[in-house]
Design an enzyme around this catalytic site. Structure first.
Site, PDB file in Angstrom:
ATOM      1  N   LYS A 173      68.212  64.607  29.125  1.00 24.72           N
ATOM      2  CA  LYS A 173      67.424  64.659  30.002  1.00 24.72           C
ATOM      3  C   LYS A 173      67.824  66.062  30.624  1.00 24.72           C
ATOM      4  CE  LYS A 173      70.453  61.994  32.536  1.00 24.72           C
ATOM      5  NZ  LYS A 173      70.694  61.208  31.696  1.00 24.72           N
ATOM      6  N   GLY A 174      68.748  66.955  30.940  1.00 18.83           N
ATOM      7  CA  GLY A 174      69.310  68.489  31.629  1.00 18.83           C
ATOM      8  C   GLY A 174      67.615  69.662  30.450  1.00 18.83           C
ATOM      9  N   THR A 199      81.268  66.781  30.915  1.00 17.18           N
ATOM     10  CA  THR A 199      82.110  66.519  32.034  1.00 17.18           C
ATOM     11  C   THR A 199      83.940  66.524  31.328  1.00 17.18           C
ATOM     12  OG1 THR A 199      80.083  65.838  33.059  1.00 17.18           O
ATOM     13  CG2 THR A 199      82.900  65.497  34.428  1.00 17.18           C
ATOM     14  N   ASP A 205      73.576  60.816  29.442  1.00 18.59           N
ATOM     15  CA  ASP A 205      73.938  61.655  27.868  1.00 18.59           C
ATOM     16  C   ASP A 205      72.538  62.142  27.153  1.00 18.59           C
ATOM     17  OD1 ASP A 205      76.472  62.696  29.154  1.00 18.59           O
ATOM     18  OD2 ASP A 205      77.085  60.637  27.416  1.00 18.59           O
ATOM     19  N   ARG A 263      81.657  51.140  54.481  1.00 20.36           N
ATOM     20  CA  ARG A 263      81.233  52.261  55.673  1.00 20.36           C
ATOM     21  C   ARG A 263      82.709  52.775  55.996  1.00 20.36           C
ATOM     22  NH1 ARG A 263      78.765  46.690  58.222  1.00 20.36           N
ATOM     23  NH2 ARG A 263      80.206  45.880  56.596  1.00 20.36           N
ATOM     24  N   ASN A 294      80.173  63.926  37.897  1.00 16.67           N
ATOM     25  CA  ASN A 294      80.464  63.177  36.619  1.00 16.67           C
ATOM     26  C   ASN A 294      79.171  62.971  35.833  1.00 16.67           C
ATOM     27  OD1 ASN A 294      78.269  61.579  38.211  1.00 16.67           O
ATOM     28  ND2 ASN A 294      79.166  59.381  38.004  1.00 16.67           N
ATOM     29  N   GLY A 316      84.771  66.540  28.317  1.00 12.31           N
ATOM     30  CA  GLY A 316      85.231  67.223  26.664  1.00 12.31           C
ATOM     31  C   GLY A 316      85.161  65.907  25.633  1.00 12.31           C
ATOM     32  N   ARG A 317      85.450  65.063  26.544  1.00 11.16           N
ATOM     33  CA  ARG A 317      85.934  63.727  25.787  1.00 11.16           C
ATOM     34  C   ARG A 317      85.070  63.683  24.591  1.00 11.16           C
ATOM     35  NH1 ARG A 317      85.999  58.599  30.172  1.00 11.16           N
ATOM     36  NH2 ARG A 317      84.445  59.502  30.942  1.00 11.16           N
ATOM     37  N   PRO A 318      85.201  63.219  23.020  1.00  8.16           N
ATOM     38  CA  PRO A 318      84.902  62.916  22.302  1.00  8.16           C
ATOM     39  C   PRO A 318      83.728  61.604  22.622  1.00  8.16           C
ATOM     40  CG  PRO A 318      86.682  62.227  21.362  1.00  8.16           C
ATOM     41  CD  PRO A 318      86.656  62.679  22.467  1.00  8.16           C
ATOM     42  N   ARG A 319      82.557  61.394  22.133  1.00  5.10           N
ATOM     43  CA  ARG A 319      81.571  60.392  22.706  1.00  5.10           C
ATOM     44  C   ARG A 319      81.667  59.460  21.504  1.00  5.10           C
ATOM     45  NH1 ARG A 319      76.652  64.280  24.837  1.00  5.10           N
ATOM     46  NH2 ARG A 319      77.860  64.513  25.990  1.00  5.10           N
ATOM     47  N   GLY A 332      76.543  65.742  33.409  1.00  2.99           N
ATOM     48  CA  GLY A 332      76.656  66.623  32.677  1.00  2.99           C
ATOM     49  C   GLY A 332      75.335  66.951  31.890  1.00  2.99           C
ATOM     50  N   HIS A 333      74.823  67.872  32.514  1.00  3.03           N
ATOM     51  CA  HIS A 333      74.021  68.439  31.941  1.00  3.03           C
ATOM     52  C   HIS A 333      73.557  69.410  31.516  1.00  3.03           C
ATOM     53  CE1 HIS A 333      70.926  64.720  34.280  1.00  3.03           C
ATOM     54  NE2 HIS A 333      71.882  64.410  33.873  1.00  3.03           N
ATOM     55  N   GLN A 370      73.072  59.635  34.496  1.00  3.06           N
ATOM     56  CA  GLN A 370      73.506  58.865  34.035  1.00  3.06           C
ATOM     57  C   GLN A 370      72.630  58.096  33.186  1.00  3.06           C
ATOM     58  OE1 GLN A 370      75.257  58.968  37.084  1.00  3.06           O
ATOM     59  NE2 GLN A 370      76.198  60.762  35.864  1.00  3.06           N
TER      60      GLN A 370
HETATM   61  P1  IMP Z   1      82.401  57.496  36.267  1.00  7.46           P
HETATM   62  O1  IMP Z   1      80.831  57.641  36.976  1.00  7.46           O
HETATM   63  O2  IMP Z   1      83.278  58.041  36.596  1.00  7.46           O
HETATM   64  O3  IMP Z   1      82.982  56.282  37.543  1.00  7.46           O
HETATM   65  O4  IMP Z   1      82.230  56.928  35.037  1.00  7.46           O
HETATM   66  C1  IMP Z   1      82.102  55.579  35.269  1.00  7.46           C
HETATM   67  C2  IMP Z   1      81.941  55.318  33.974  1.00  7.46           C
HETATM   68  O5  IMP Z   1      80.509  56.246  33.289  1.00  7.46           O
HETATM   69  C3  IMP Z   1      82.971  55.796  32.073  1.00  7.46           C
HETATM   70  O6  IMP Z   1      83.178  55.336  31.180  1.00  7.46           O
HETATM   71  C4  IMP Z   1      81.625  57.410  32.349  1.00  7.46           C
HETATM   72  O7  IMP Z   1      82.613  58.106  30.778  1.00  7.46           O
HETATM   73  C5  IMP Z   1      80.454  57.221  32.733  1.00  7.46           C
HETATM   74  N1  IMP Z   1      80.136  58.617  33.138  1.00  7.46           N
HETATM   75  C6  IMP Z   1      79.443  58.790  33.523  1.00  7.46           C
HETATM   76  N2  IMP Z   1      78.810  59.776  34.105  1.00  7.46           N
HETATM   77  C7  IMP Z   1      78.755  60.020  32.981  1.00  7.46           C
HETATM   78  C8  IMP Z   1      77.652  61.022  32.279  1.00  7.46           C
HETATM   79  O8  IMP Z   1      77.213  61.623  32.963  1.00  7.46           O
HETATM   80  N3  IMP Z   1      77.587  60.899  30.923  1.00  7.46           N
HETATM   81  C9  IMP Z   1      77.806  59.220  30.505  1.00  7.46           C
HETATM   82  N4  IMP Z   1      78.801  58.776  30.943  1.00  7.46           N
HETATM   83  C10 IMP Z   1      79.323  58.615  31.808  1.00  7.46           C
END
Ligand code: IMP
Length: 425
Positions: A16-17, A297, A13, A142, A38, A299-302, A40-41, A223
């Protein structure tokens, strides 16, 4: 001409987007090499505001070829939804290609992601529950199903019946969940296959040909470094550092001539795991609200906190950053003073790198250095020399602490809200 990698320097987060969207103006090919939906850009441009999960942020430039490389795990439904929403905004996907070697996210991956998280109890990772971890685990063990498998219906059915029998045993016997129907899953995925097929290519060849022609290639990381399986805060991790780029797209590391680290001017993290500079006070709230720090992705507060230069320096070392793009700089405009974490302290012992063990990492207390804030808007500034002296000093101090120059400072979400400090790489 070179390939340049864009890598998150923190916990994802970082913005990068926007950086990819900005640099895509100058390049011919943009390739995603890791993660899945997972990611989100957020990209804001003249066409609107877009939340990209799988498709490279270069898609908004009609002349740019966009590739989802073999290192990405693909949920076909998520991919097709994203294609559809781009089409609705008249964004062409004619230059979009997906690797035939990429692994698929299957419905059992998504179910197991949730069940495994529940089973972890208080040690939950806080995953996005999109099936990313289980899909990567299957790739390594595999048991994965790849896009090329999907395109051969007979081979797909035989592979799926073998894998599903095993997955259904886990679902029913270990978790007491309902089994998945082979016929339904097969039918659904055959439908996806038809819609996916026009996009599928040997994408490593696209890349090779582009590089041979002397074209510019941008390798778009998902990520961040601290979420890397090897170098991140294991087990609270997911993705890949710069070293994973060549594997994730199928090119020689020798082709990567620059690595731009994307570094948010403060720190955020979503999900569980250590974060030494996390703030539970008004400053943290101010960063969250000012920076709209809510997951793209989920909506959780960071979780928000001061810039952790230990993490940034470690990222710069591990990835070999040739420069950094400092993002969300304008969010710090409001603060009268700023802190930067320069080291960690555990019971009087100083650490200059994040410890491997997450229990030790959790104990790290930040050692801060305080700098004066600038308390004036920077969003309309376009030249480094025009930034207030305190803001220039903040950037210079980051450069010193991490041992690498800033090439870009982003002072707002729009493309033009950018200060180009020096050429990339
Ligand atoms: P997963 O990728 O859904 O398996 O999550 C593993 C960890 O990576 C969790 O703490 C997620 O919140 C974090 N995570 C996955 N994708 C992102 C992203 O795009 N930005 C920030 N954290 C991420």
């Amino acid at each position: 001409m070179p390939a340049i990698a864009i890598i998150g320097a923190q916990w994802g987060d970082e913005g990068k987007g926007k950086i990819v969207d900005l640099l895509a103006e100058k390049v011919n090919v943009v390739v995603r090499f890791s993660g899945g939906n997972n990611a989100g850009h957020t990209v804001v441009n003249q066409l609107g505001e877009f939340r990209m999960h799988l498709i490279p942020s270069g898609i908004f430039h009609p002349d740019v070829t966009c590739v989802i490389g073999n290192g990405v795990v693909i949920d076909p439904a998520a991919f097709l939804d994203e294609v559809e929403s781009l089409r609705q905004h008249n964004v062409s996907t004619g230059n979009l290609f997906v690797s035939d070697r990429a692994h698929l996210i299957m419905p059992y991956h998504i179910l197991l992601d949730g069940l495994e998280e529940e089973a972890r109890g208080s040690g939950a990772i806080g995953t996005t529950r999109k099936g990313i971890g289980p899909a990567f685990a299957d790739k390594t063990s595999r048991m994965g199903i790849r896009i090329c498998d999907l395109l051969d219906k007979e081979a797909f059915r035989s592979r799926l019946s073998f894998v599903l029998e095993y997955k259904n045993s886990i679902l029913t016997k270990l978790y007491g969940a309902a089994p998945l129907s082979l016929d339904k899953l097969y039918r659904d995925y055959c439908q996806y296959a038809e819609r996916l097929a026009p996009y599928v290519r040997e994408t490593d060849v696209i890349l090779e040909e582009a590089l041979e022609k002397g074209e510019w290639v941008l390798l778009e990381g998902a990520q961040g470094t601290m979420l890397d399986l090897d170098f991140g805060s294991y087990p609270y991790v997911t993705s890949a550092v710069a070293g994973g780029v060549s594997l994730g797209v199928g090119t020689s590391p020798a082709n990567i001539k620059g690595v731009v680290g994307v570094l948010k001017a403060y720190t955020t993290r979503v999900g569980g795991g250590p974060m030494p500079t996390e703030l539970h006070d008004e400053c943290g709230d101010q960063m969250r609200e000012g920076g709209h720090e809510y997951g793209t992705t989920t909506g959780r507060p960071r979780r928000c906190g001061w810039l952790d230069a230990v993490v940034a320096r470690y990222s710069a070392d591990i990835n070999g950053f040739t420069s950094v793009a400092i993002t969300k700089f304008d969010i710090l405009d409001a603060f009268s003073s700023l802190k930067i974490c320069t080291a960690y302290d555990i019971d009087g012992v100083i650490y200059n790198r994040p410890p491997a063990h997450s229990a030790l990492f959790e104990k790290c207390k930040p050692v801060y250095e305080e700098l004066p804030g600038w308390q004036c808007p920077t969003s309309n500034i376009r030249r480094f020399e025009e930034l207030p002296s305190q803001a220039q000093a903040y950037v210079r101090r980051i450069e010193e602490l991490i041992g690498c120059p800033a090439s870009i400072i982003s002072v707002g979400a729009a493309r033009e809200q950018t200060i180009m400090v020096r050429p990339i790489p």
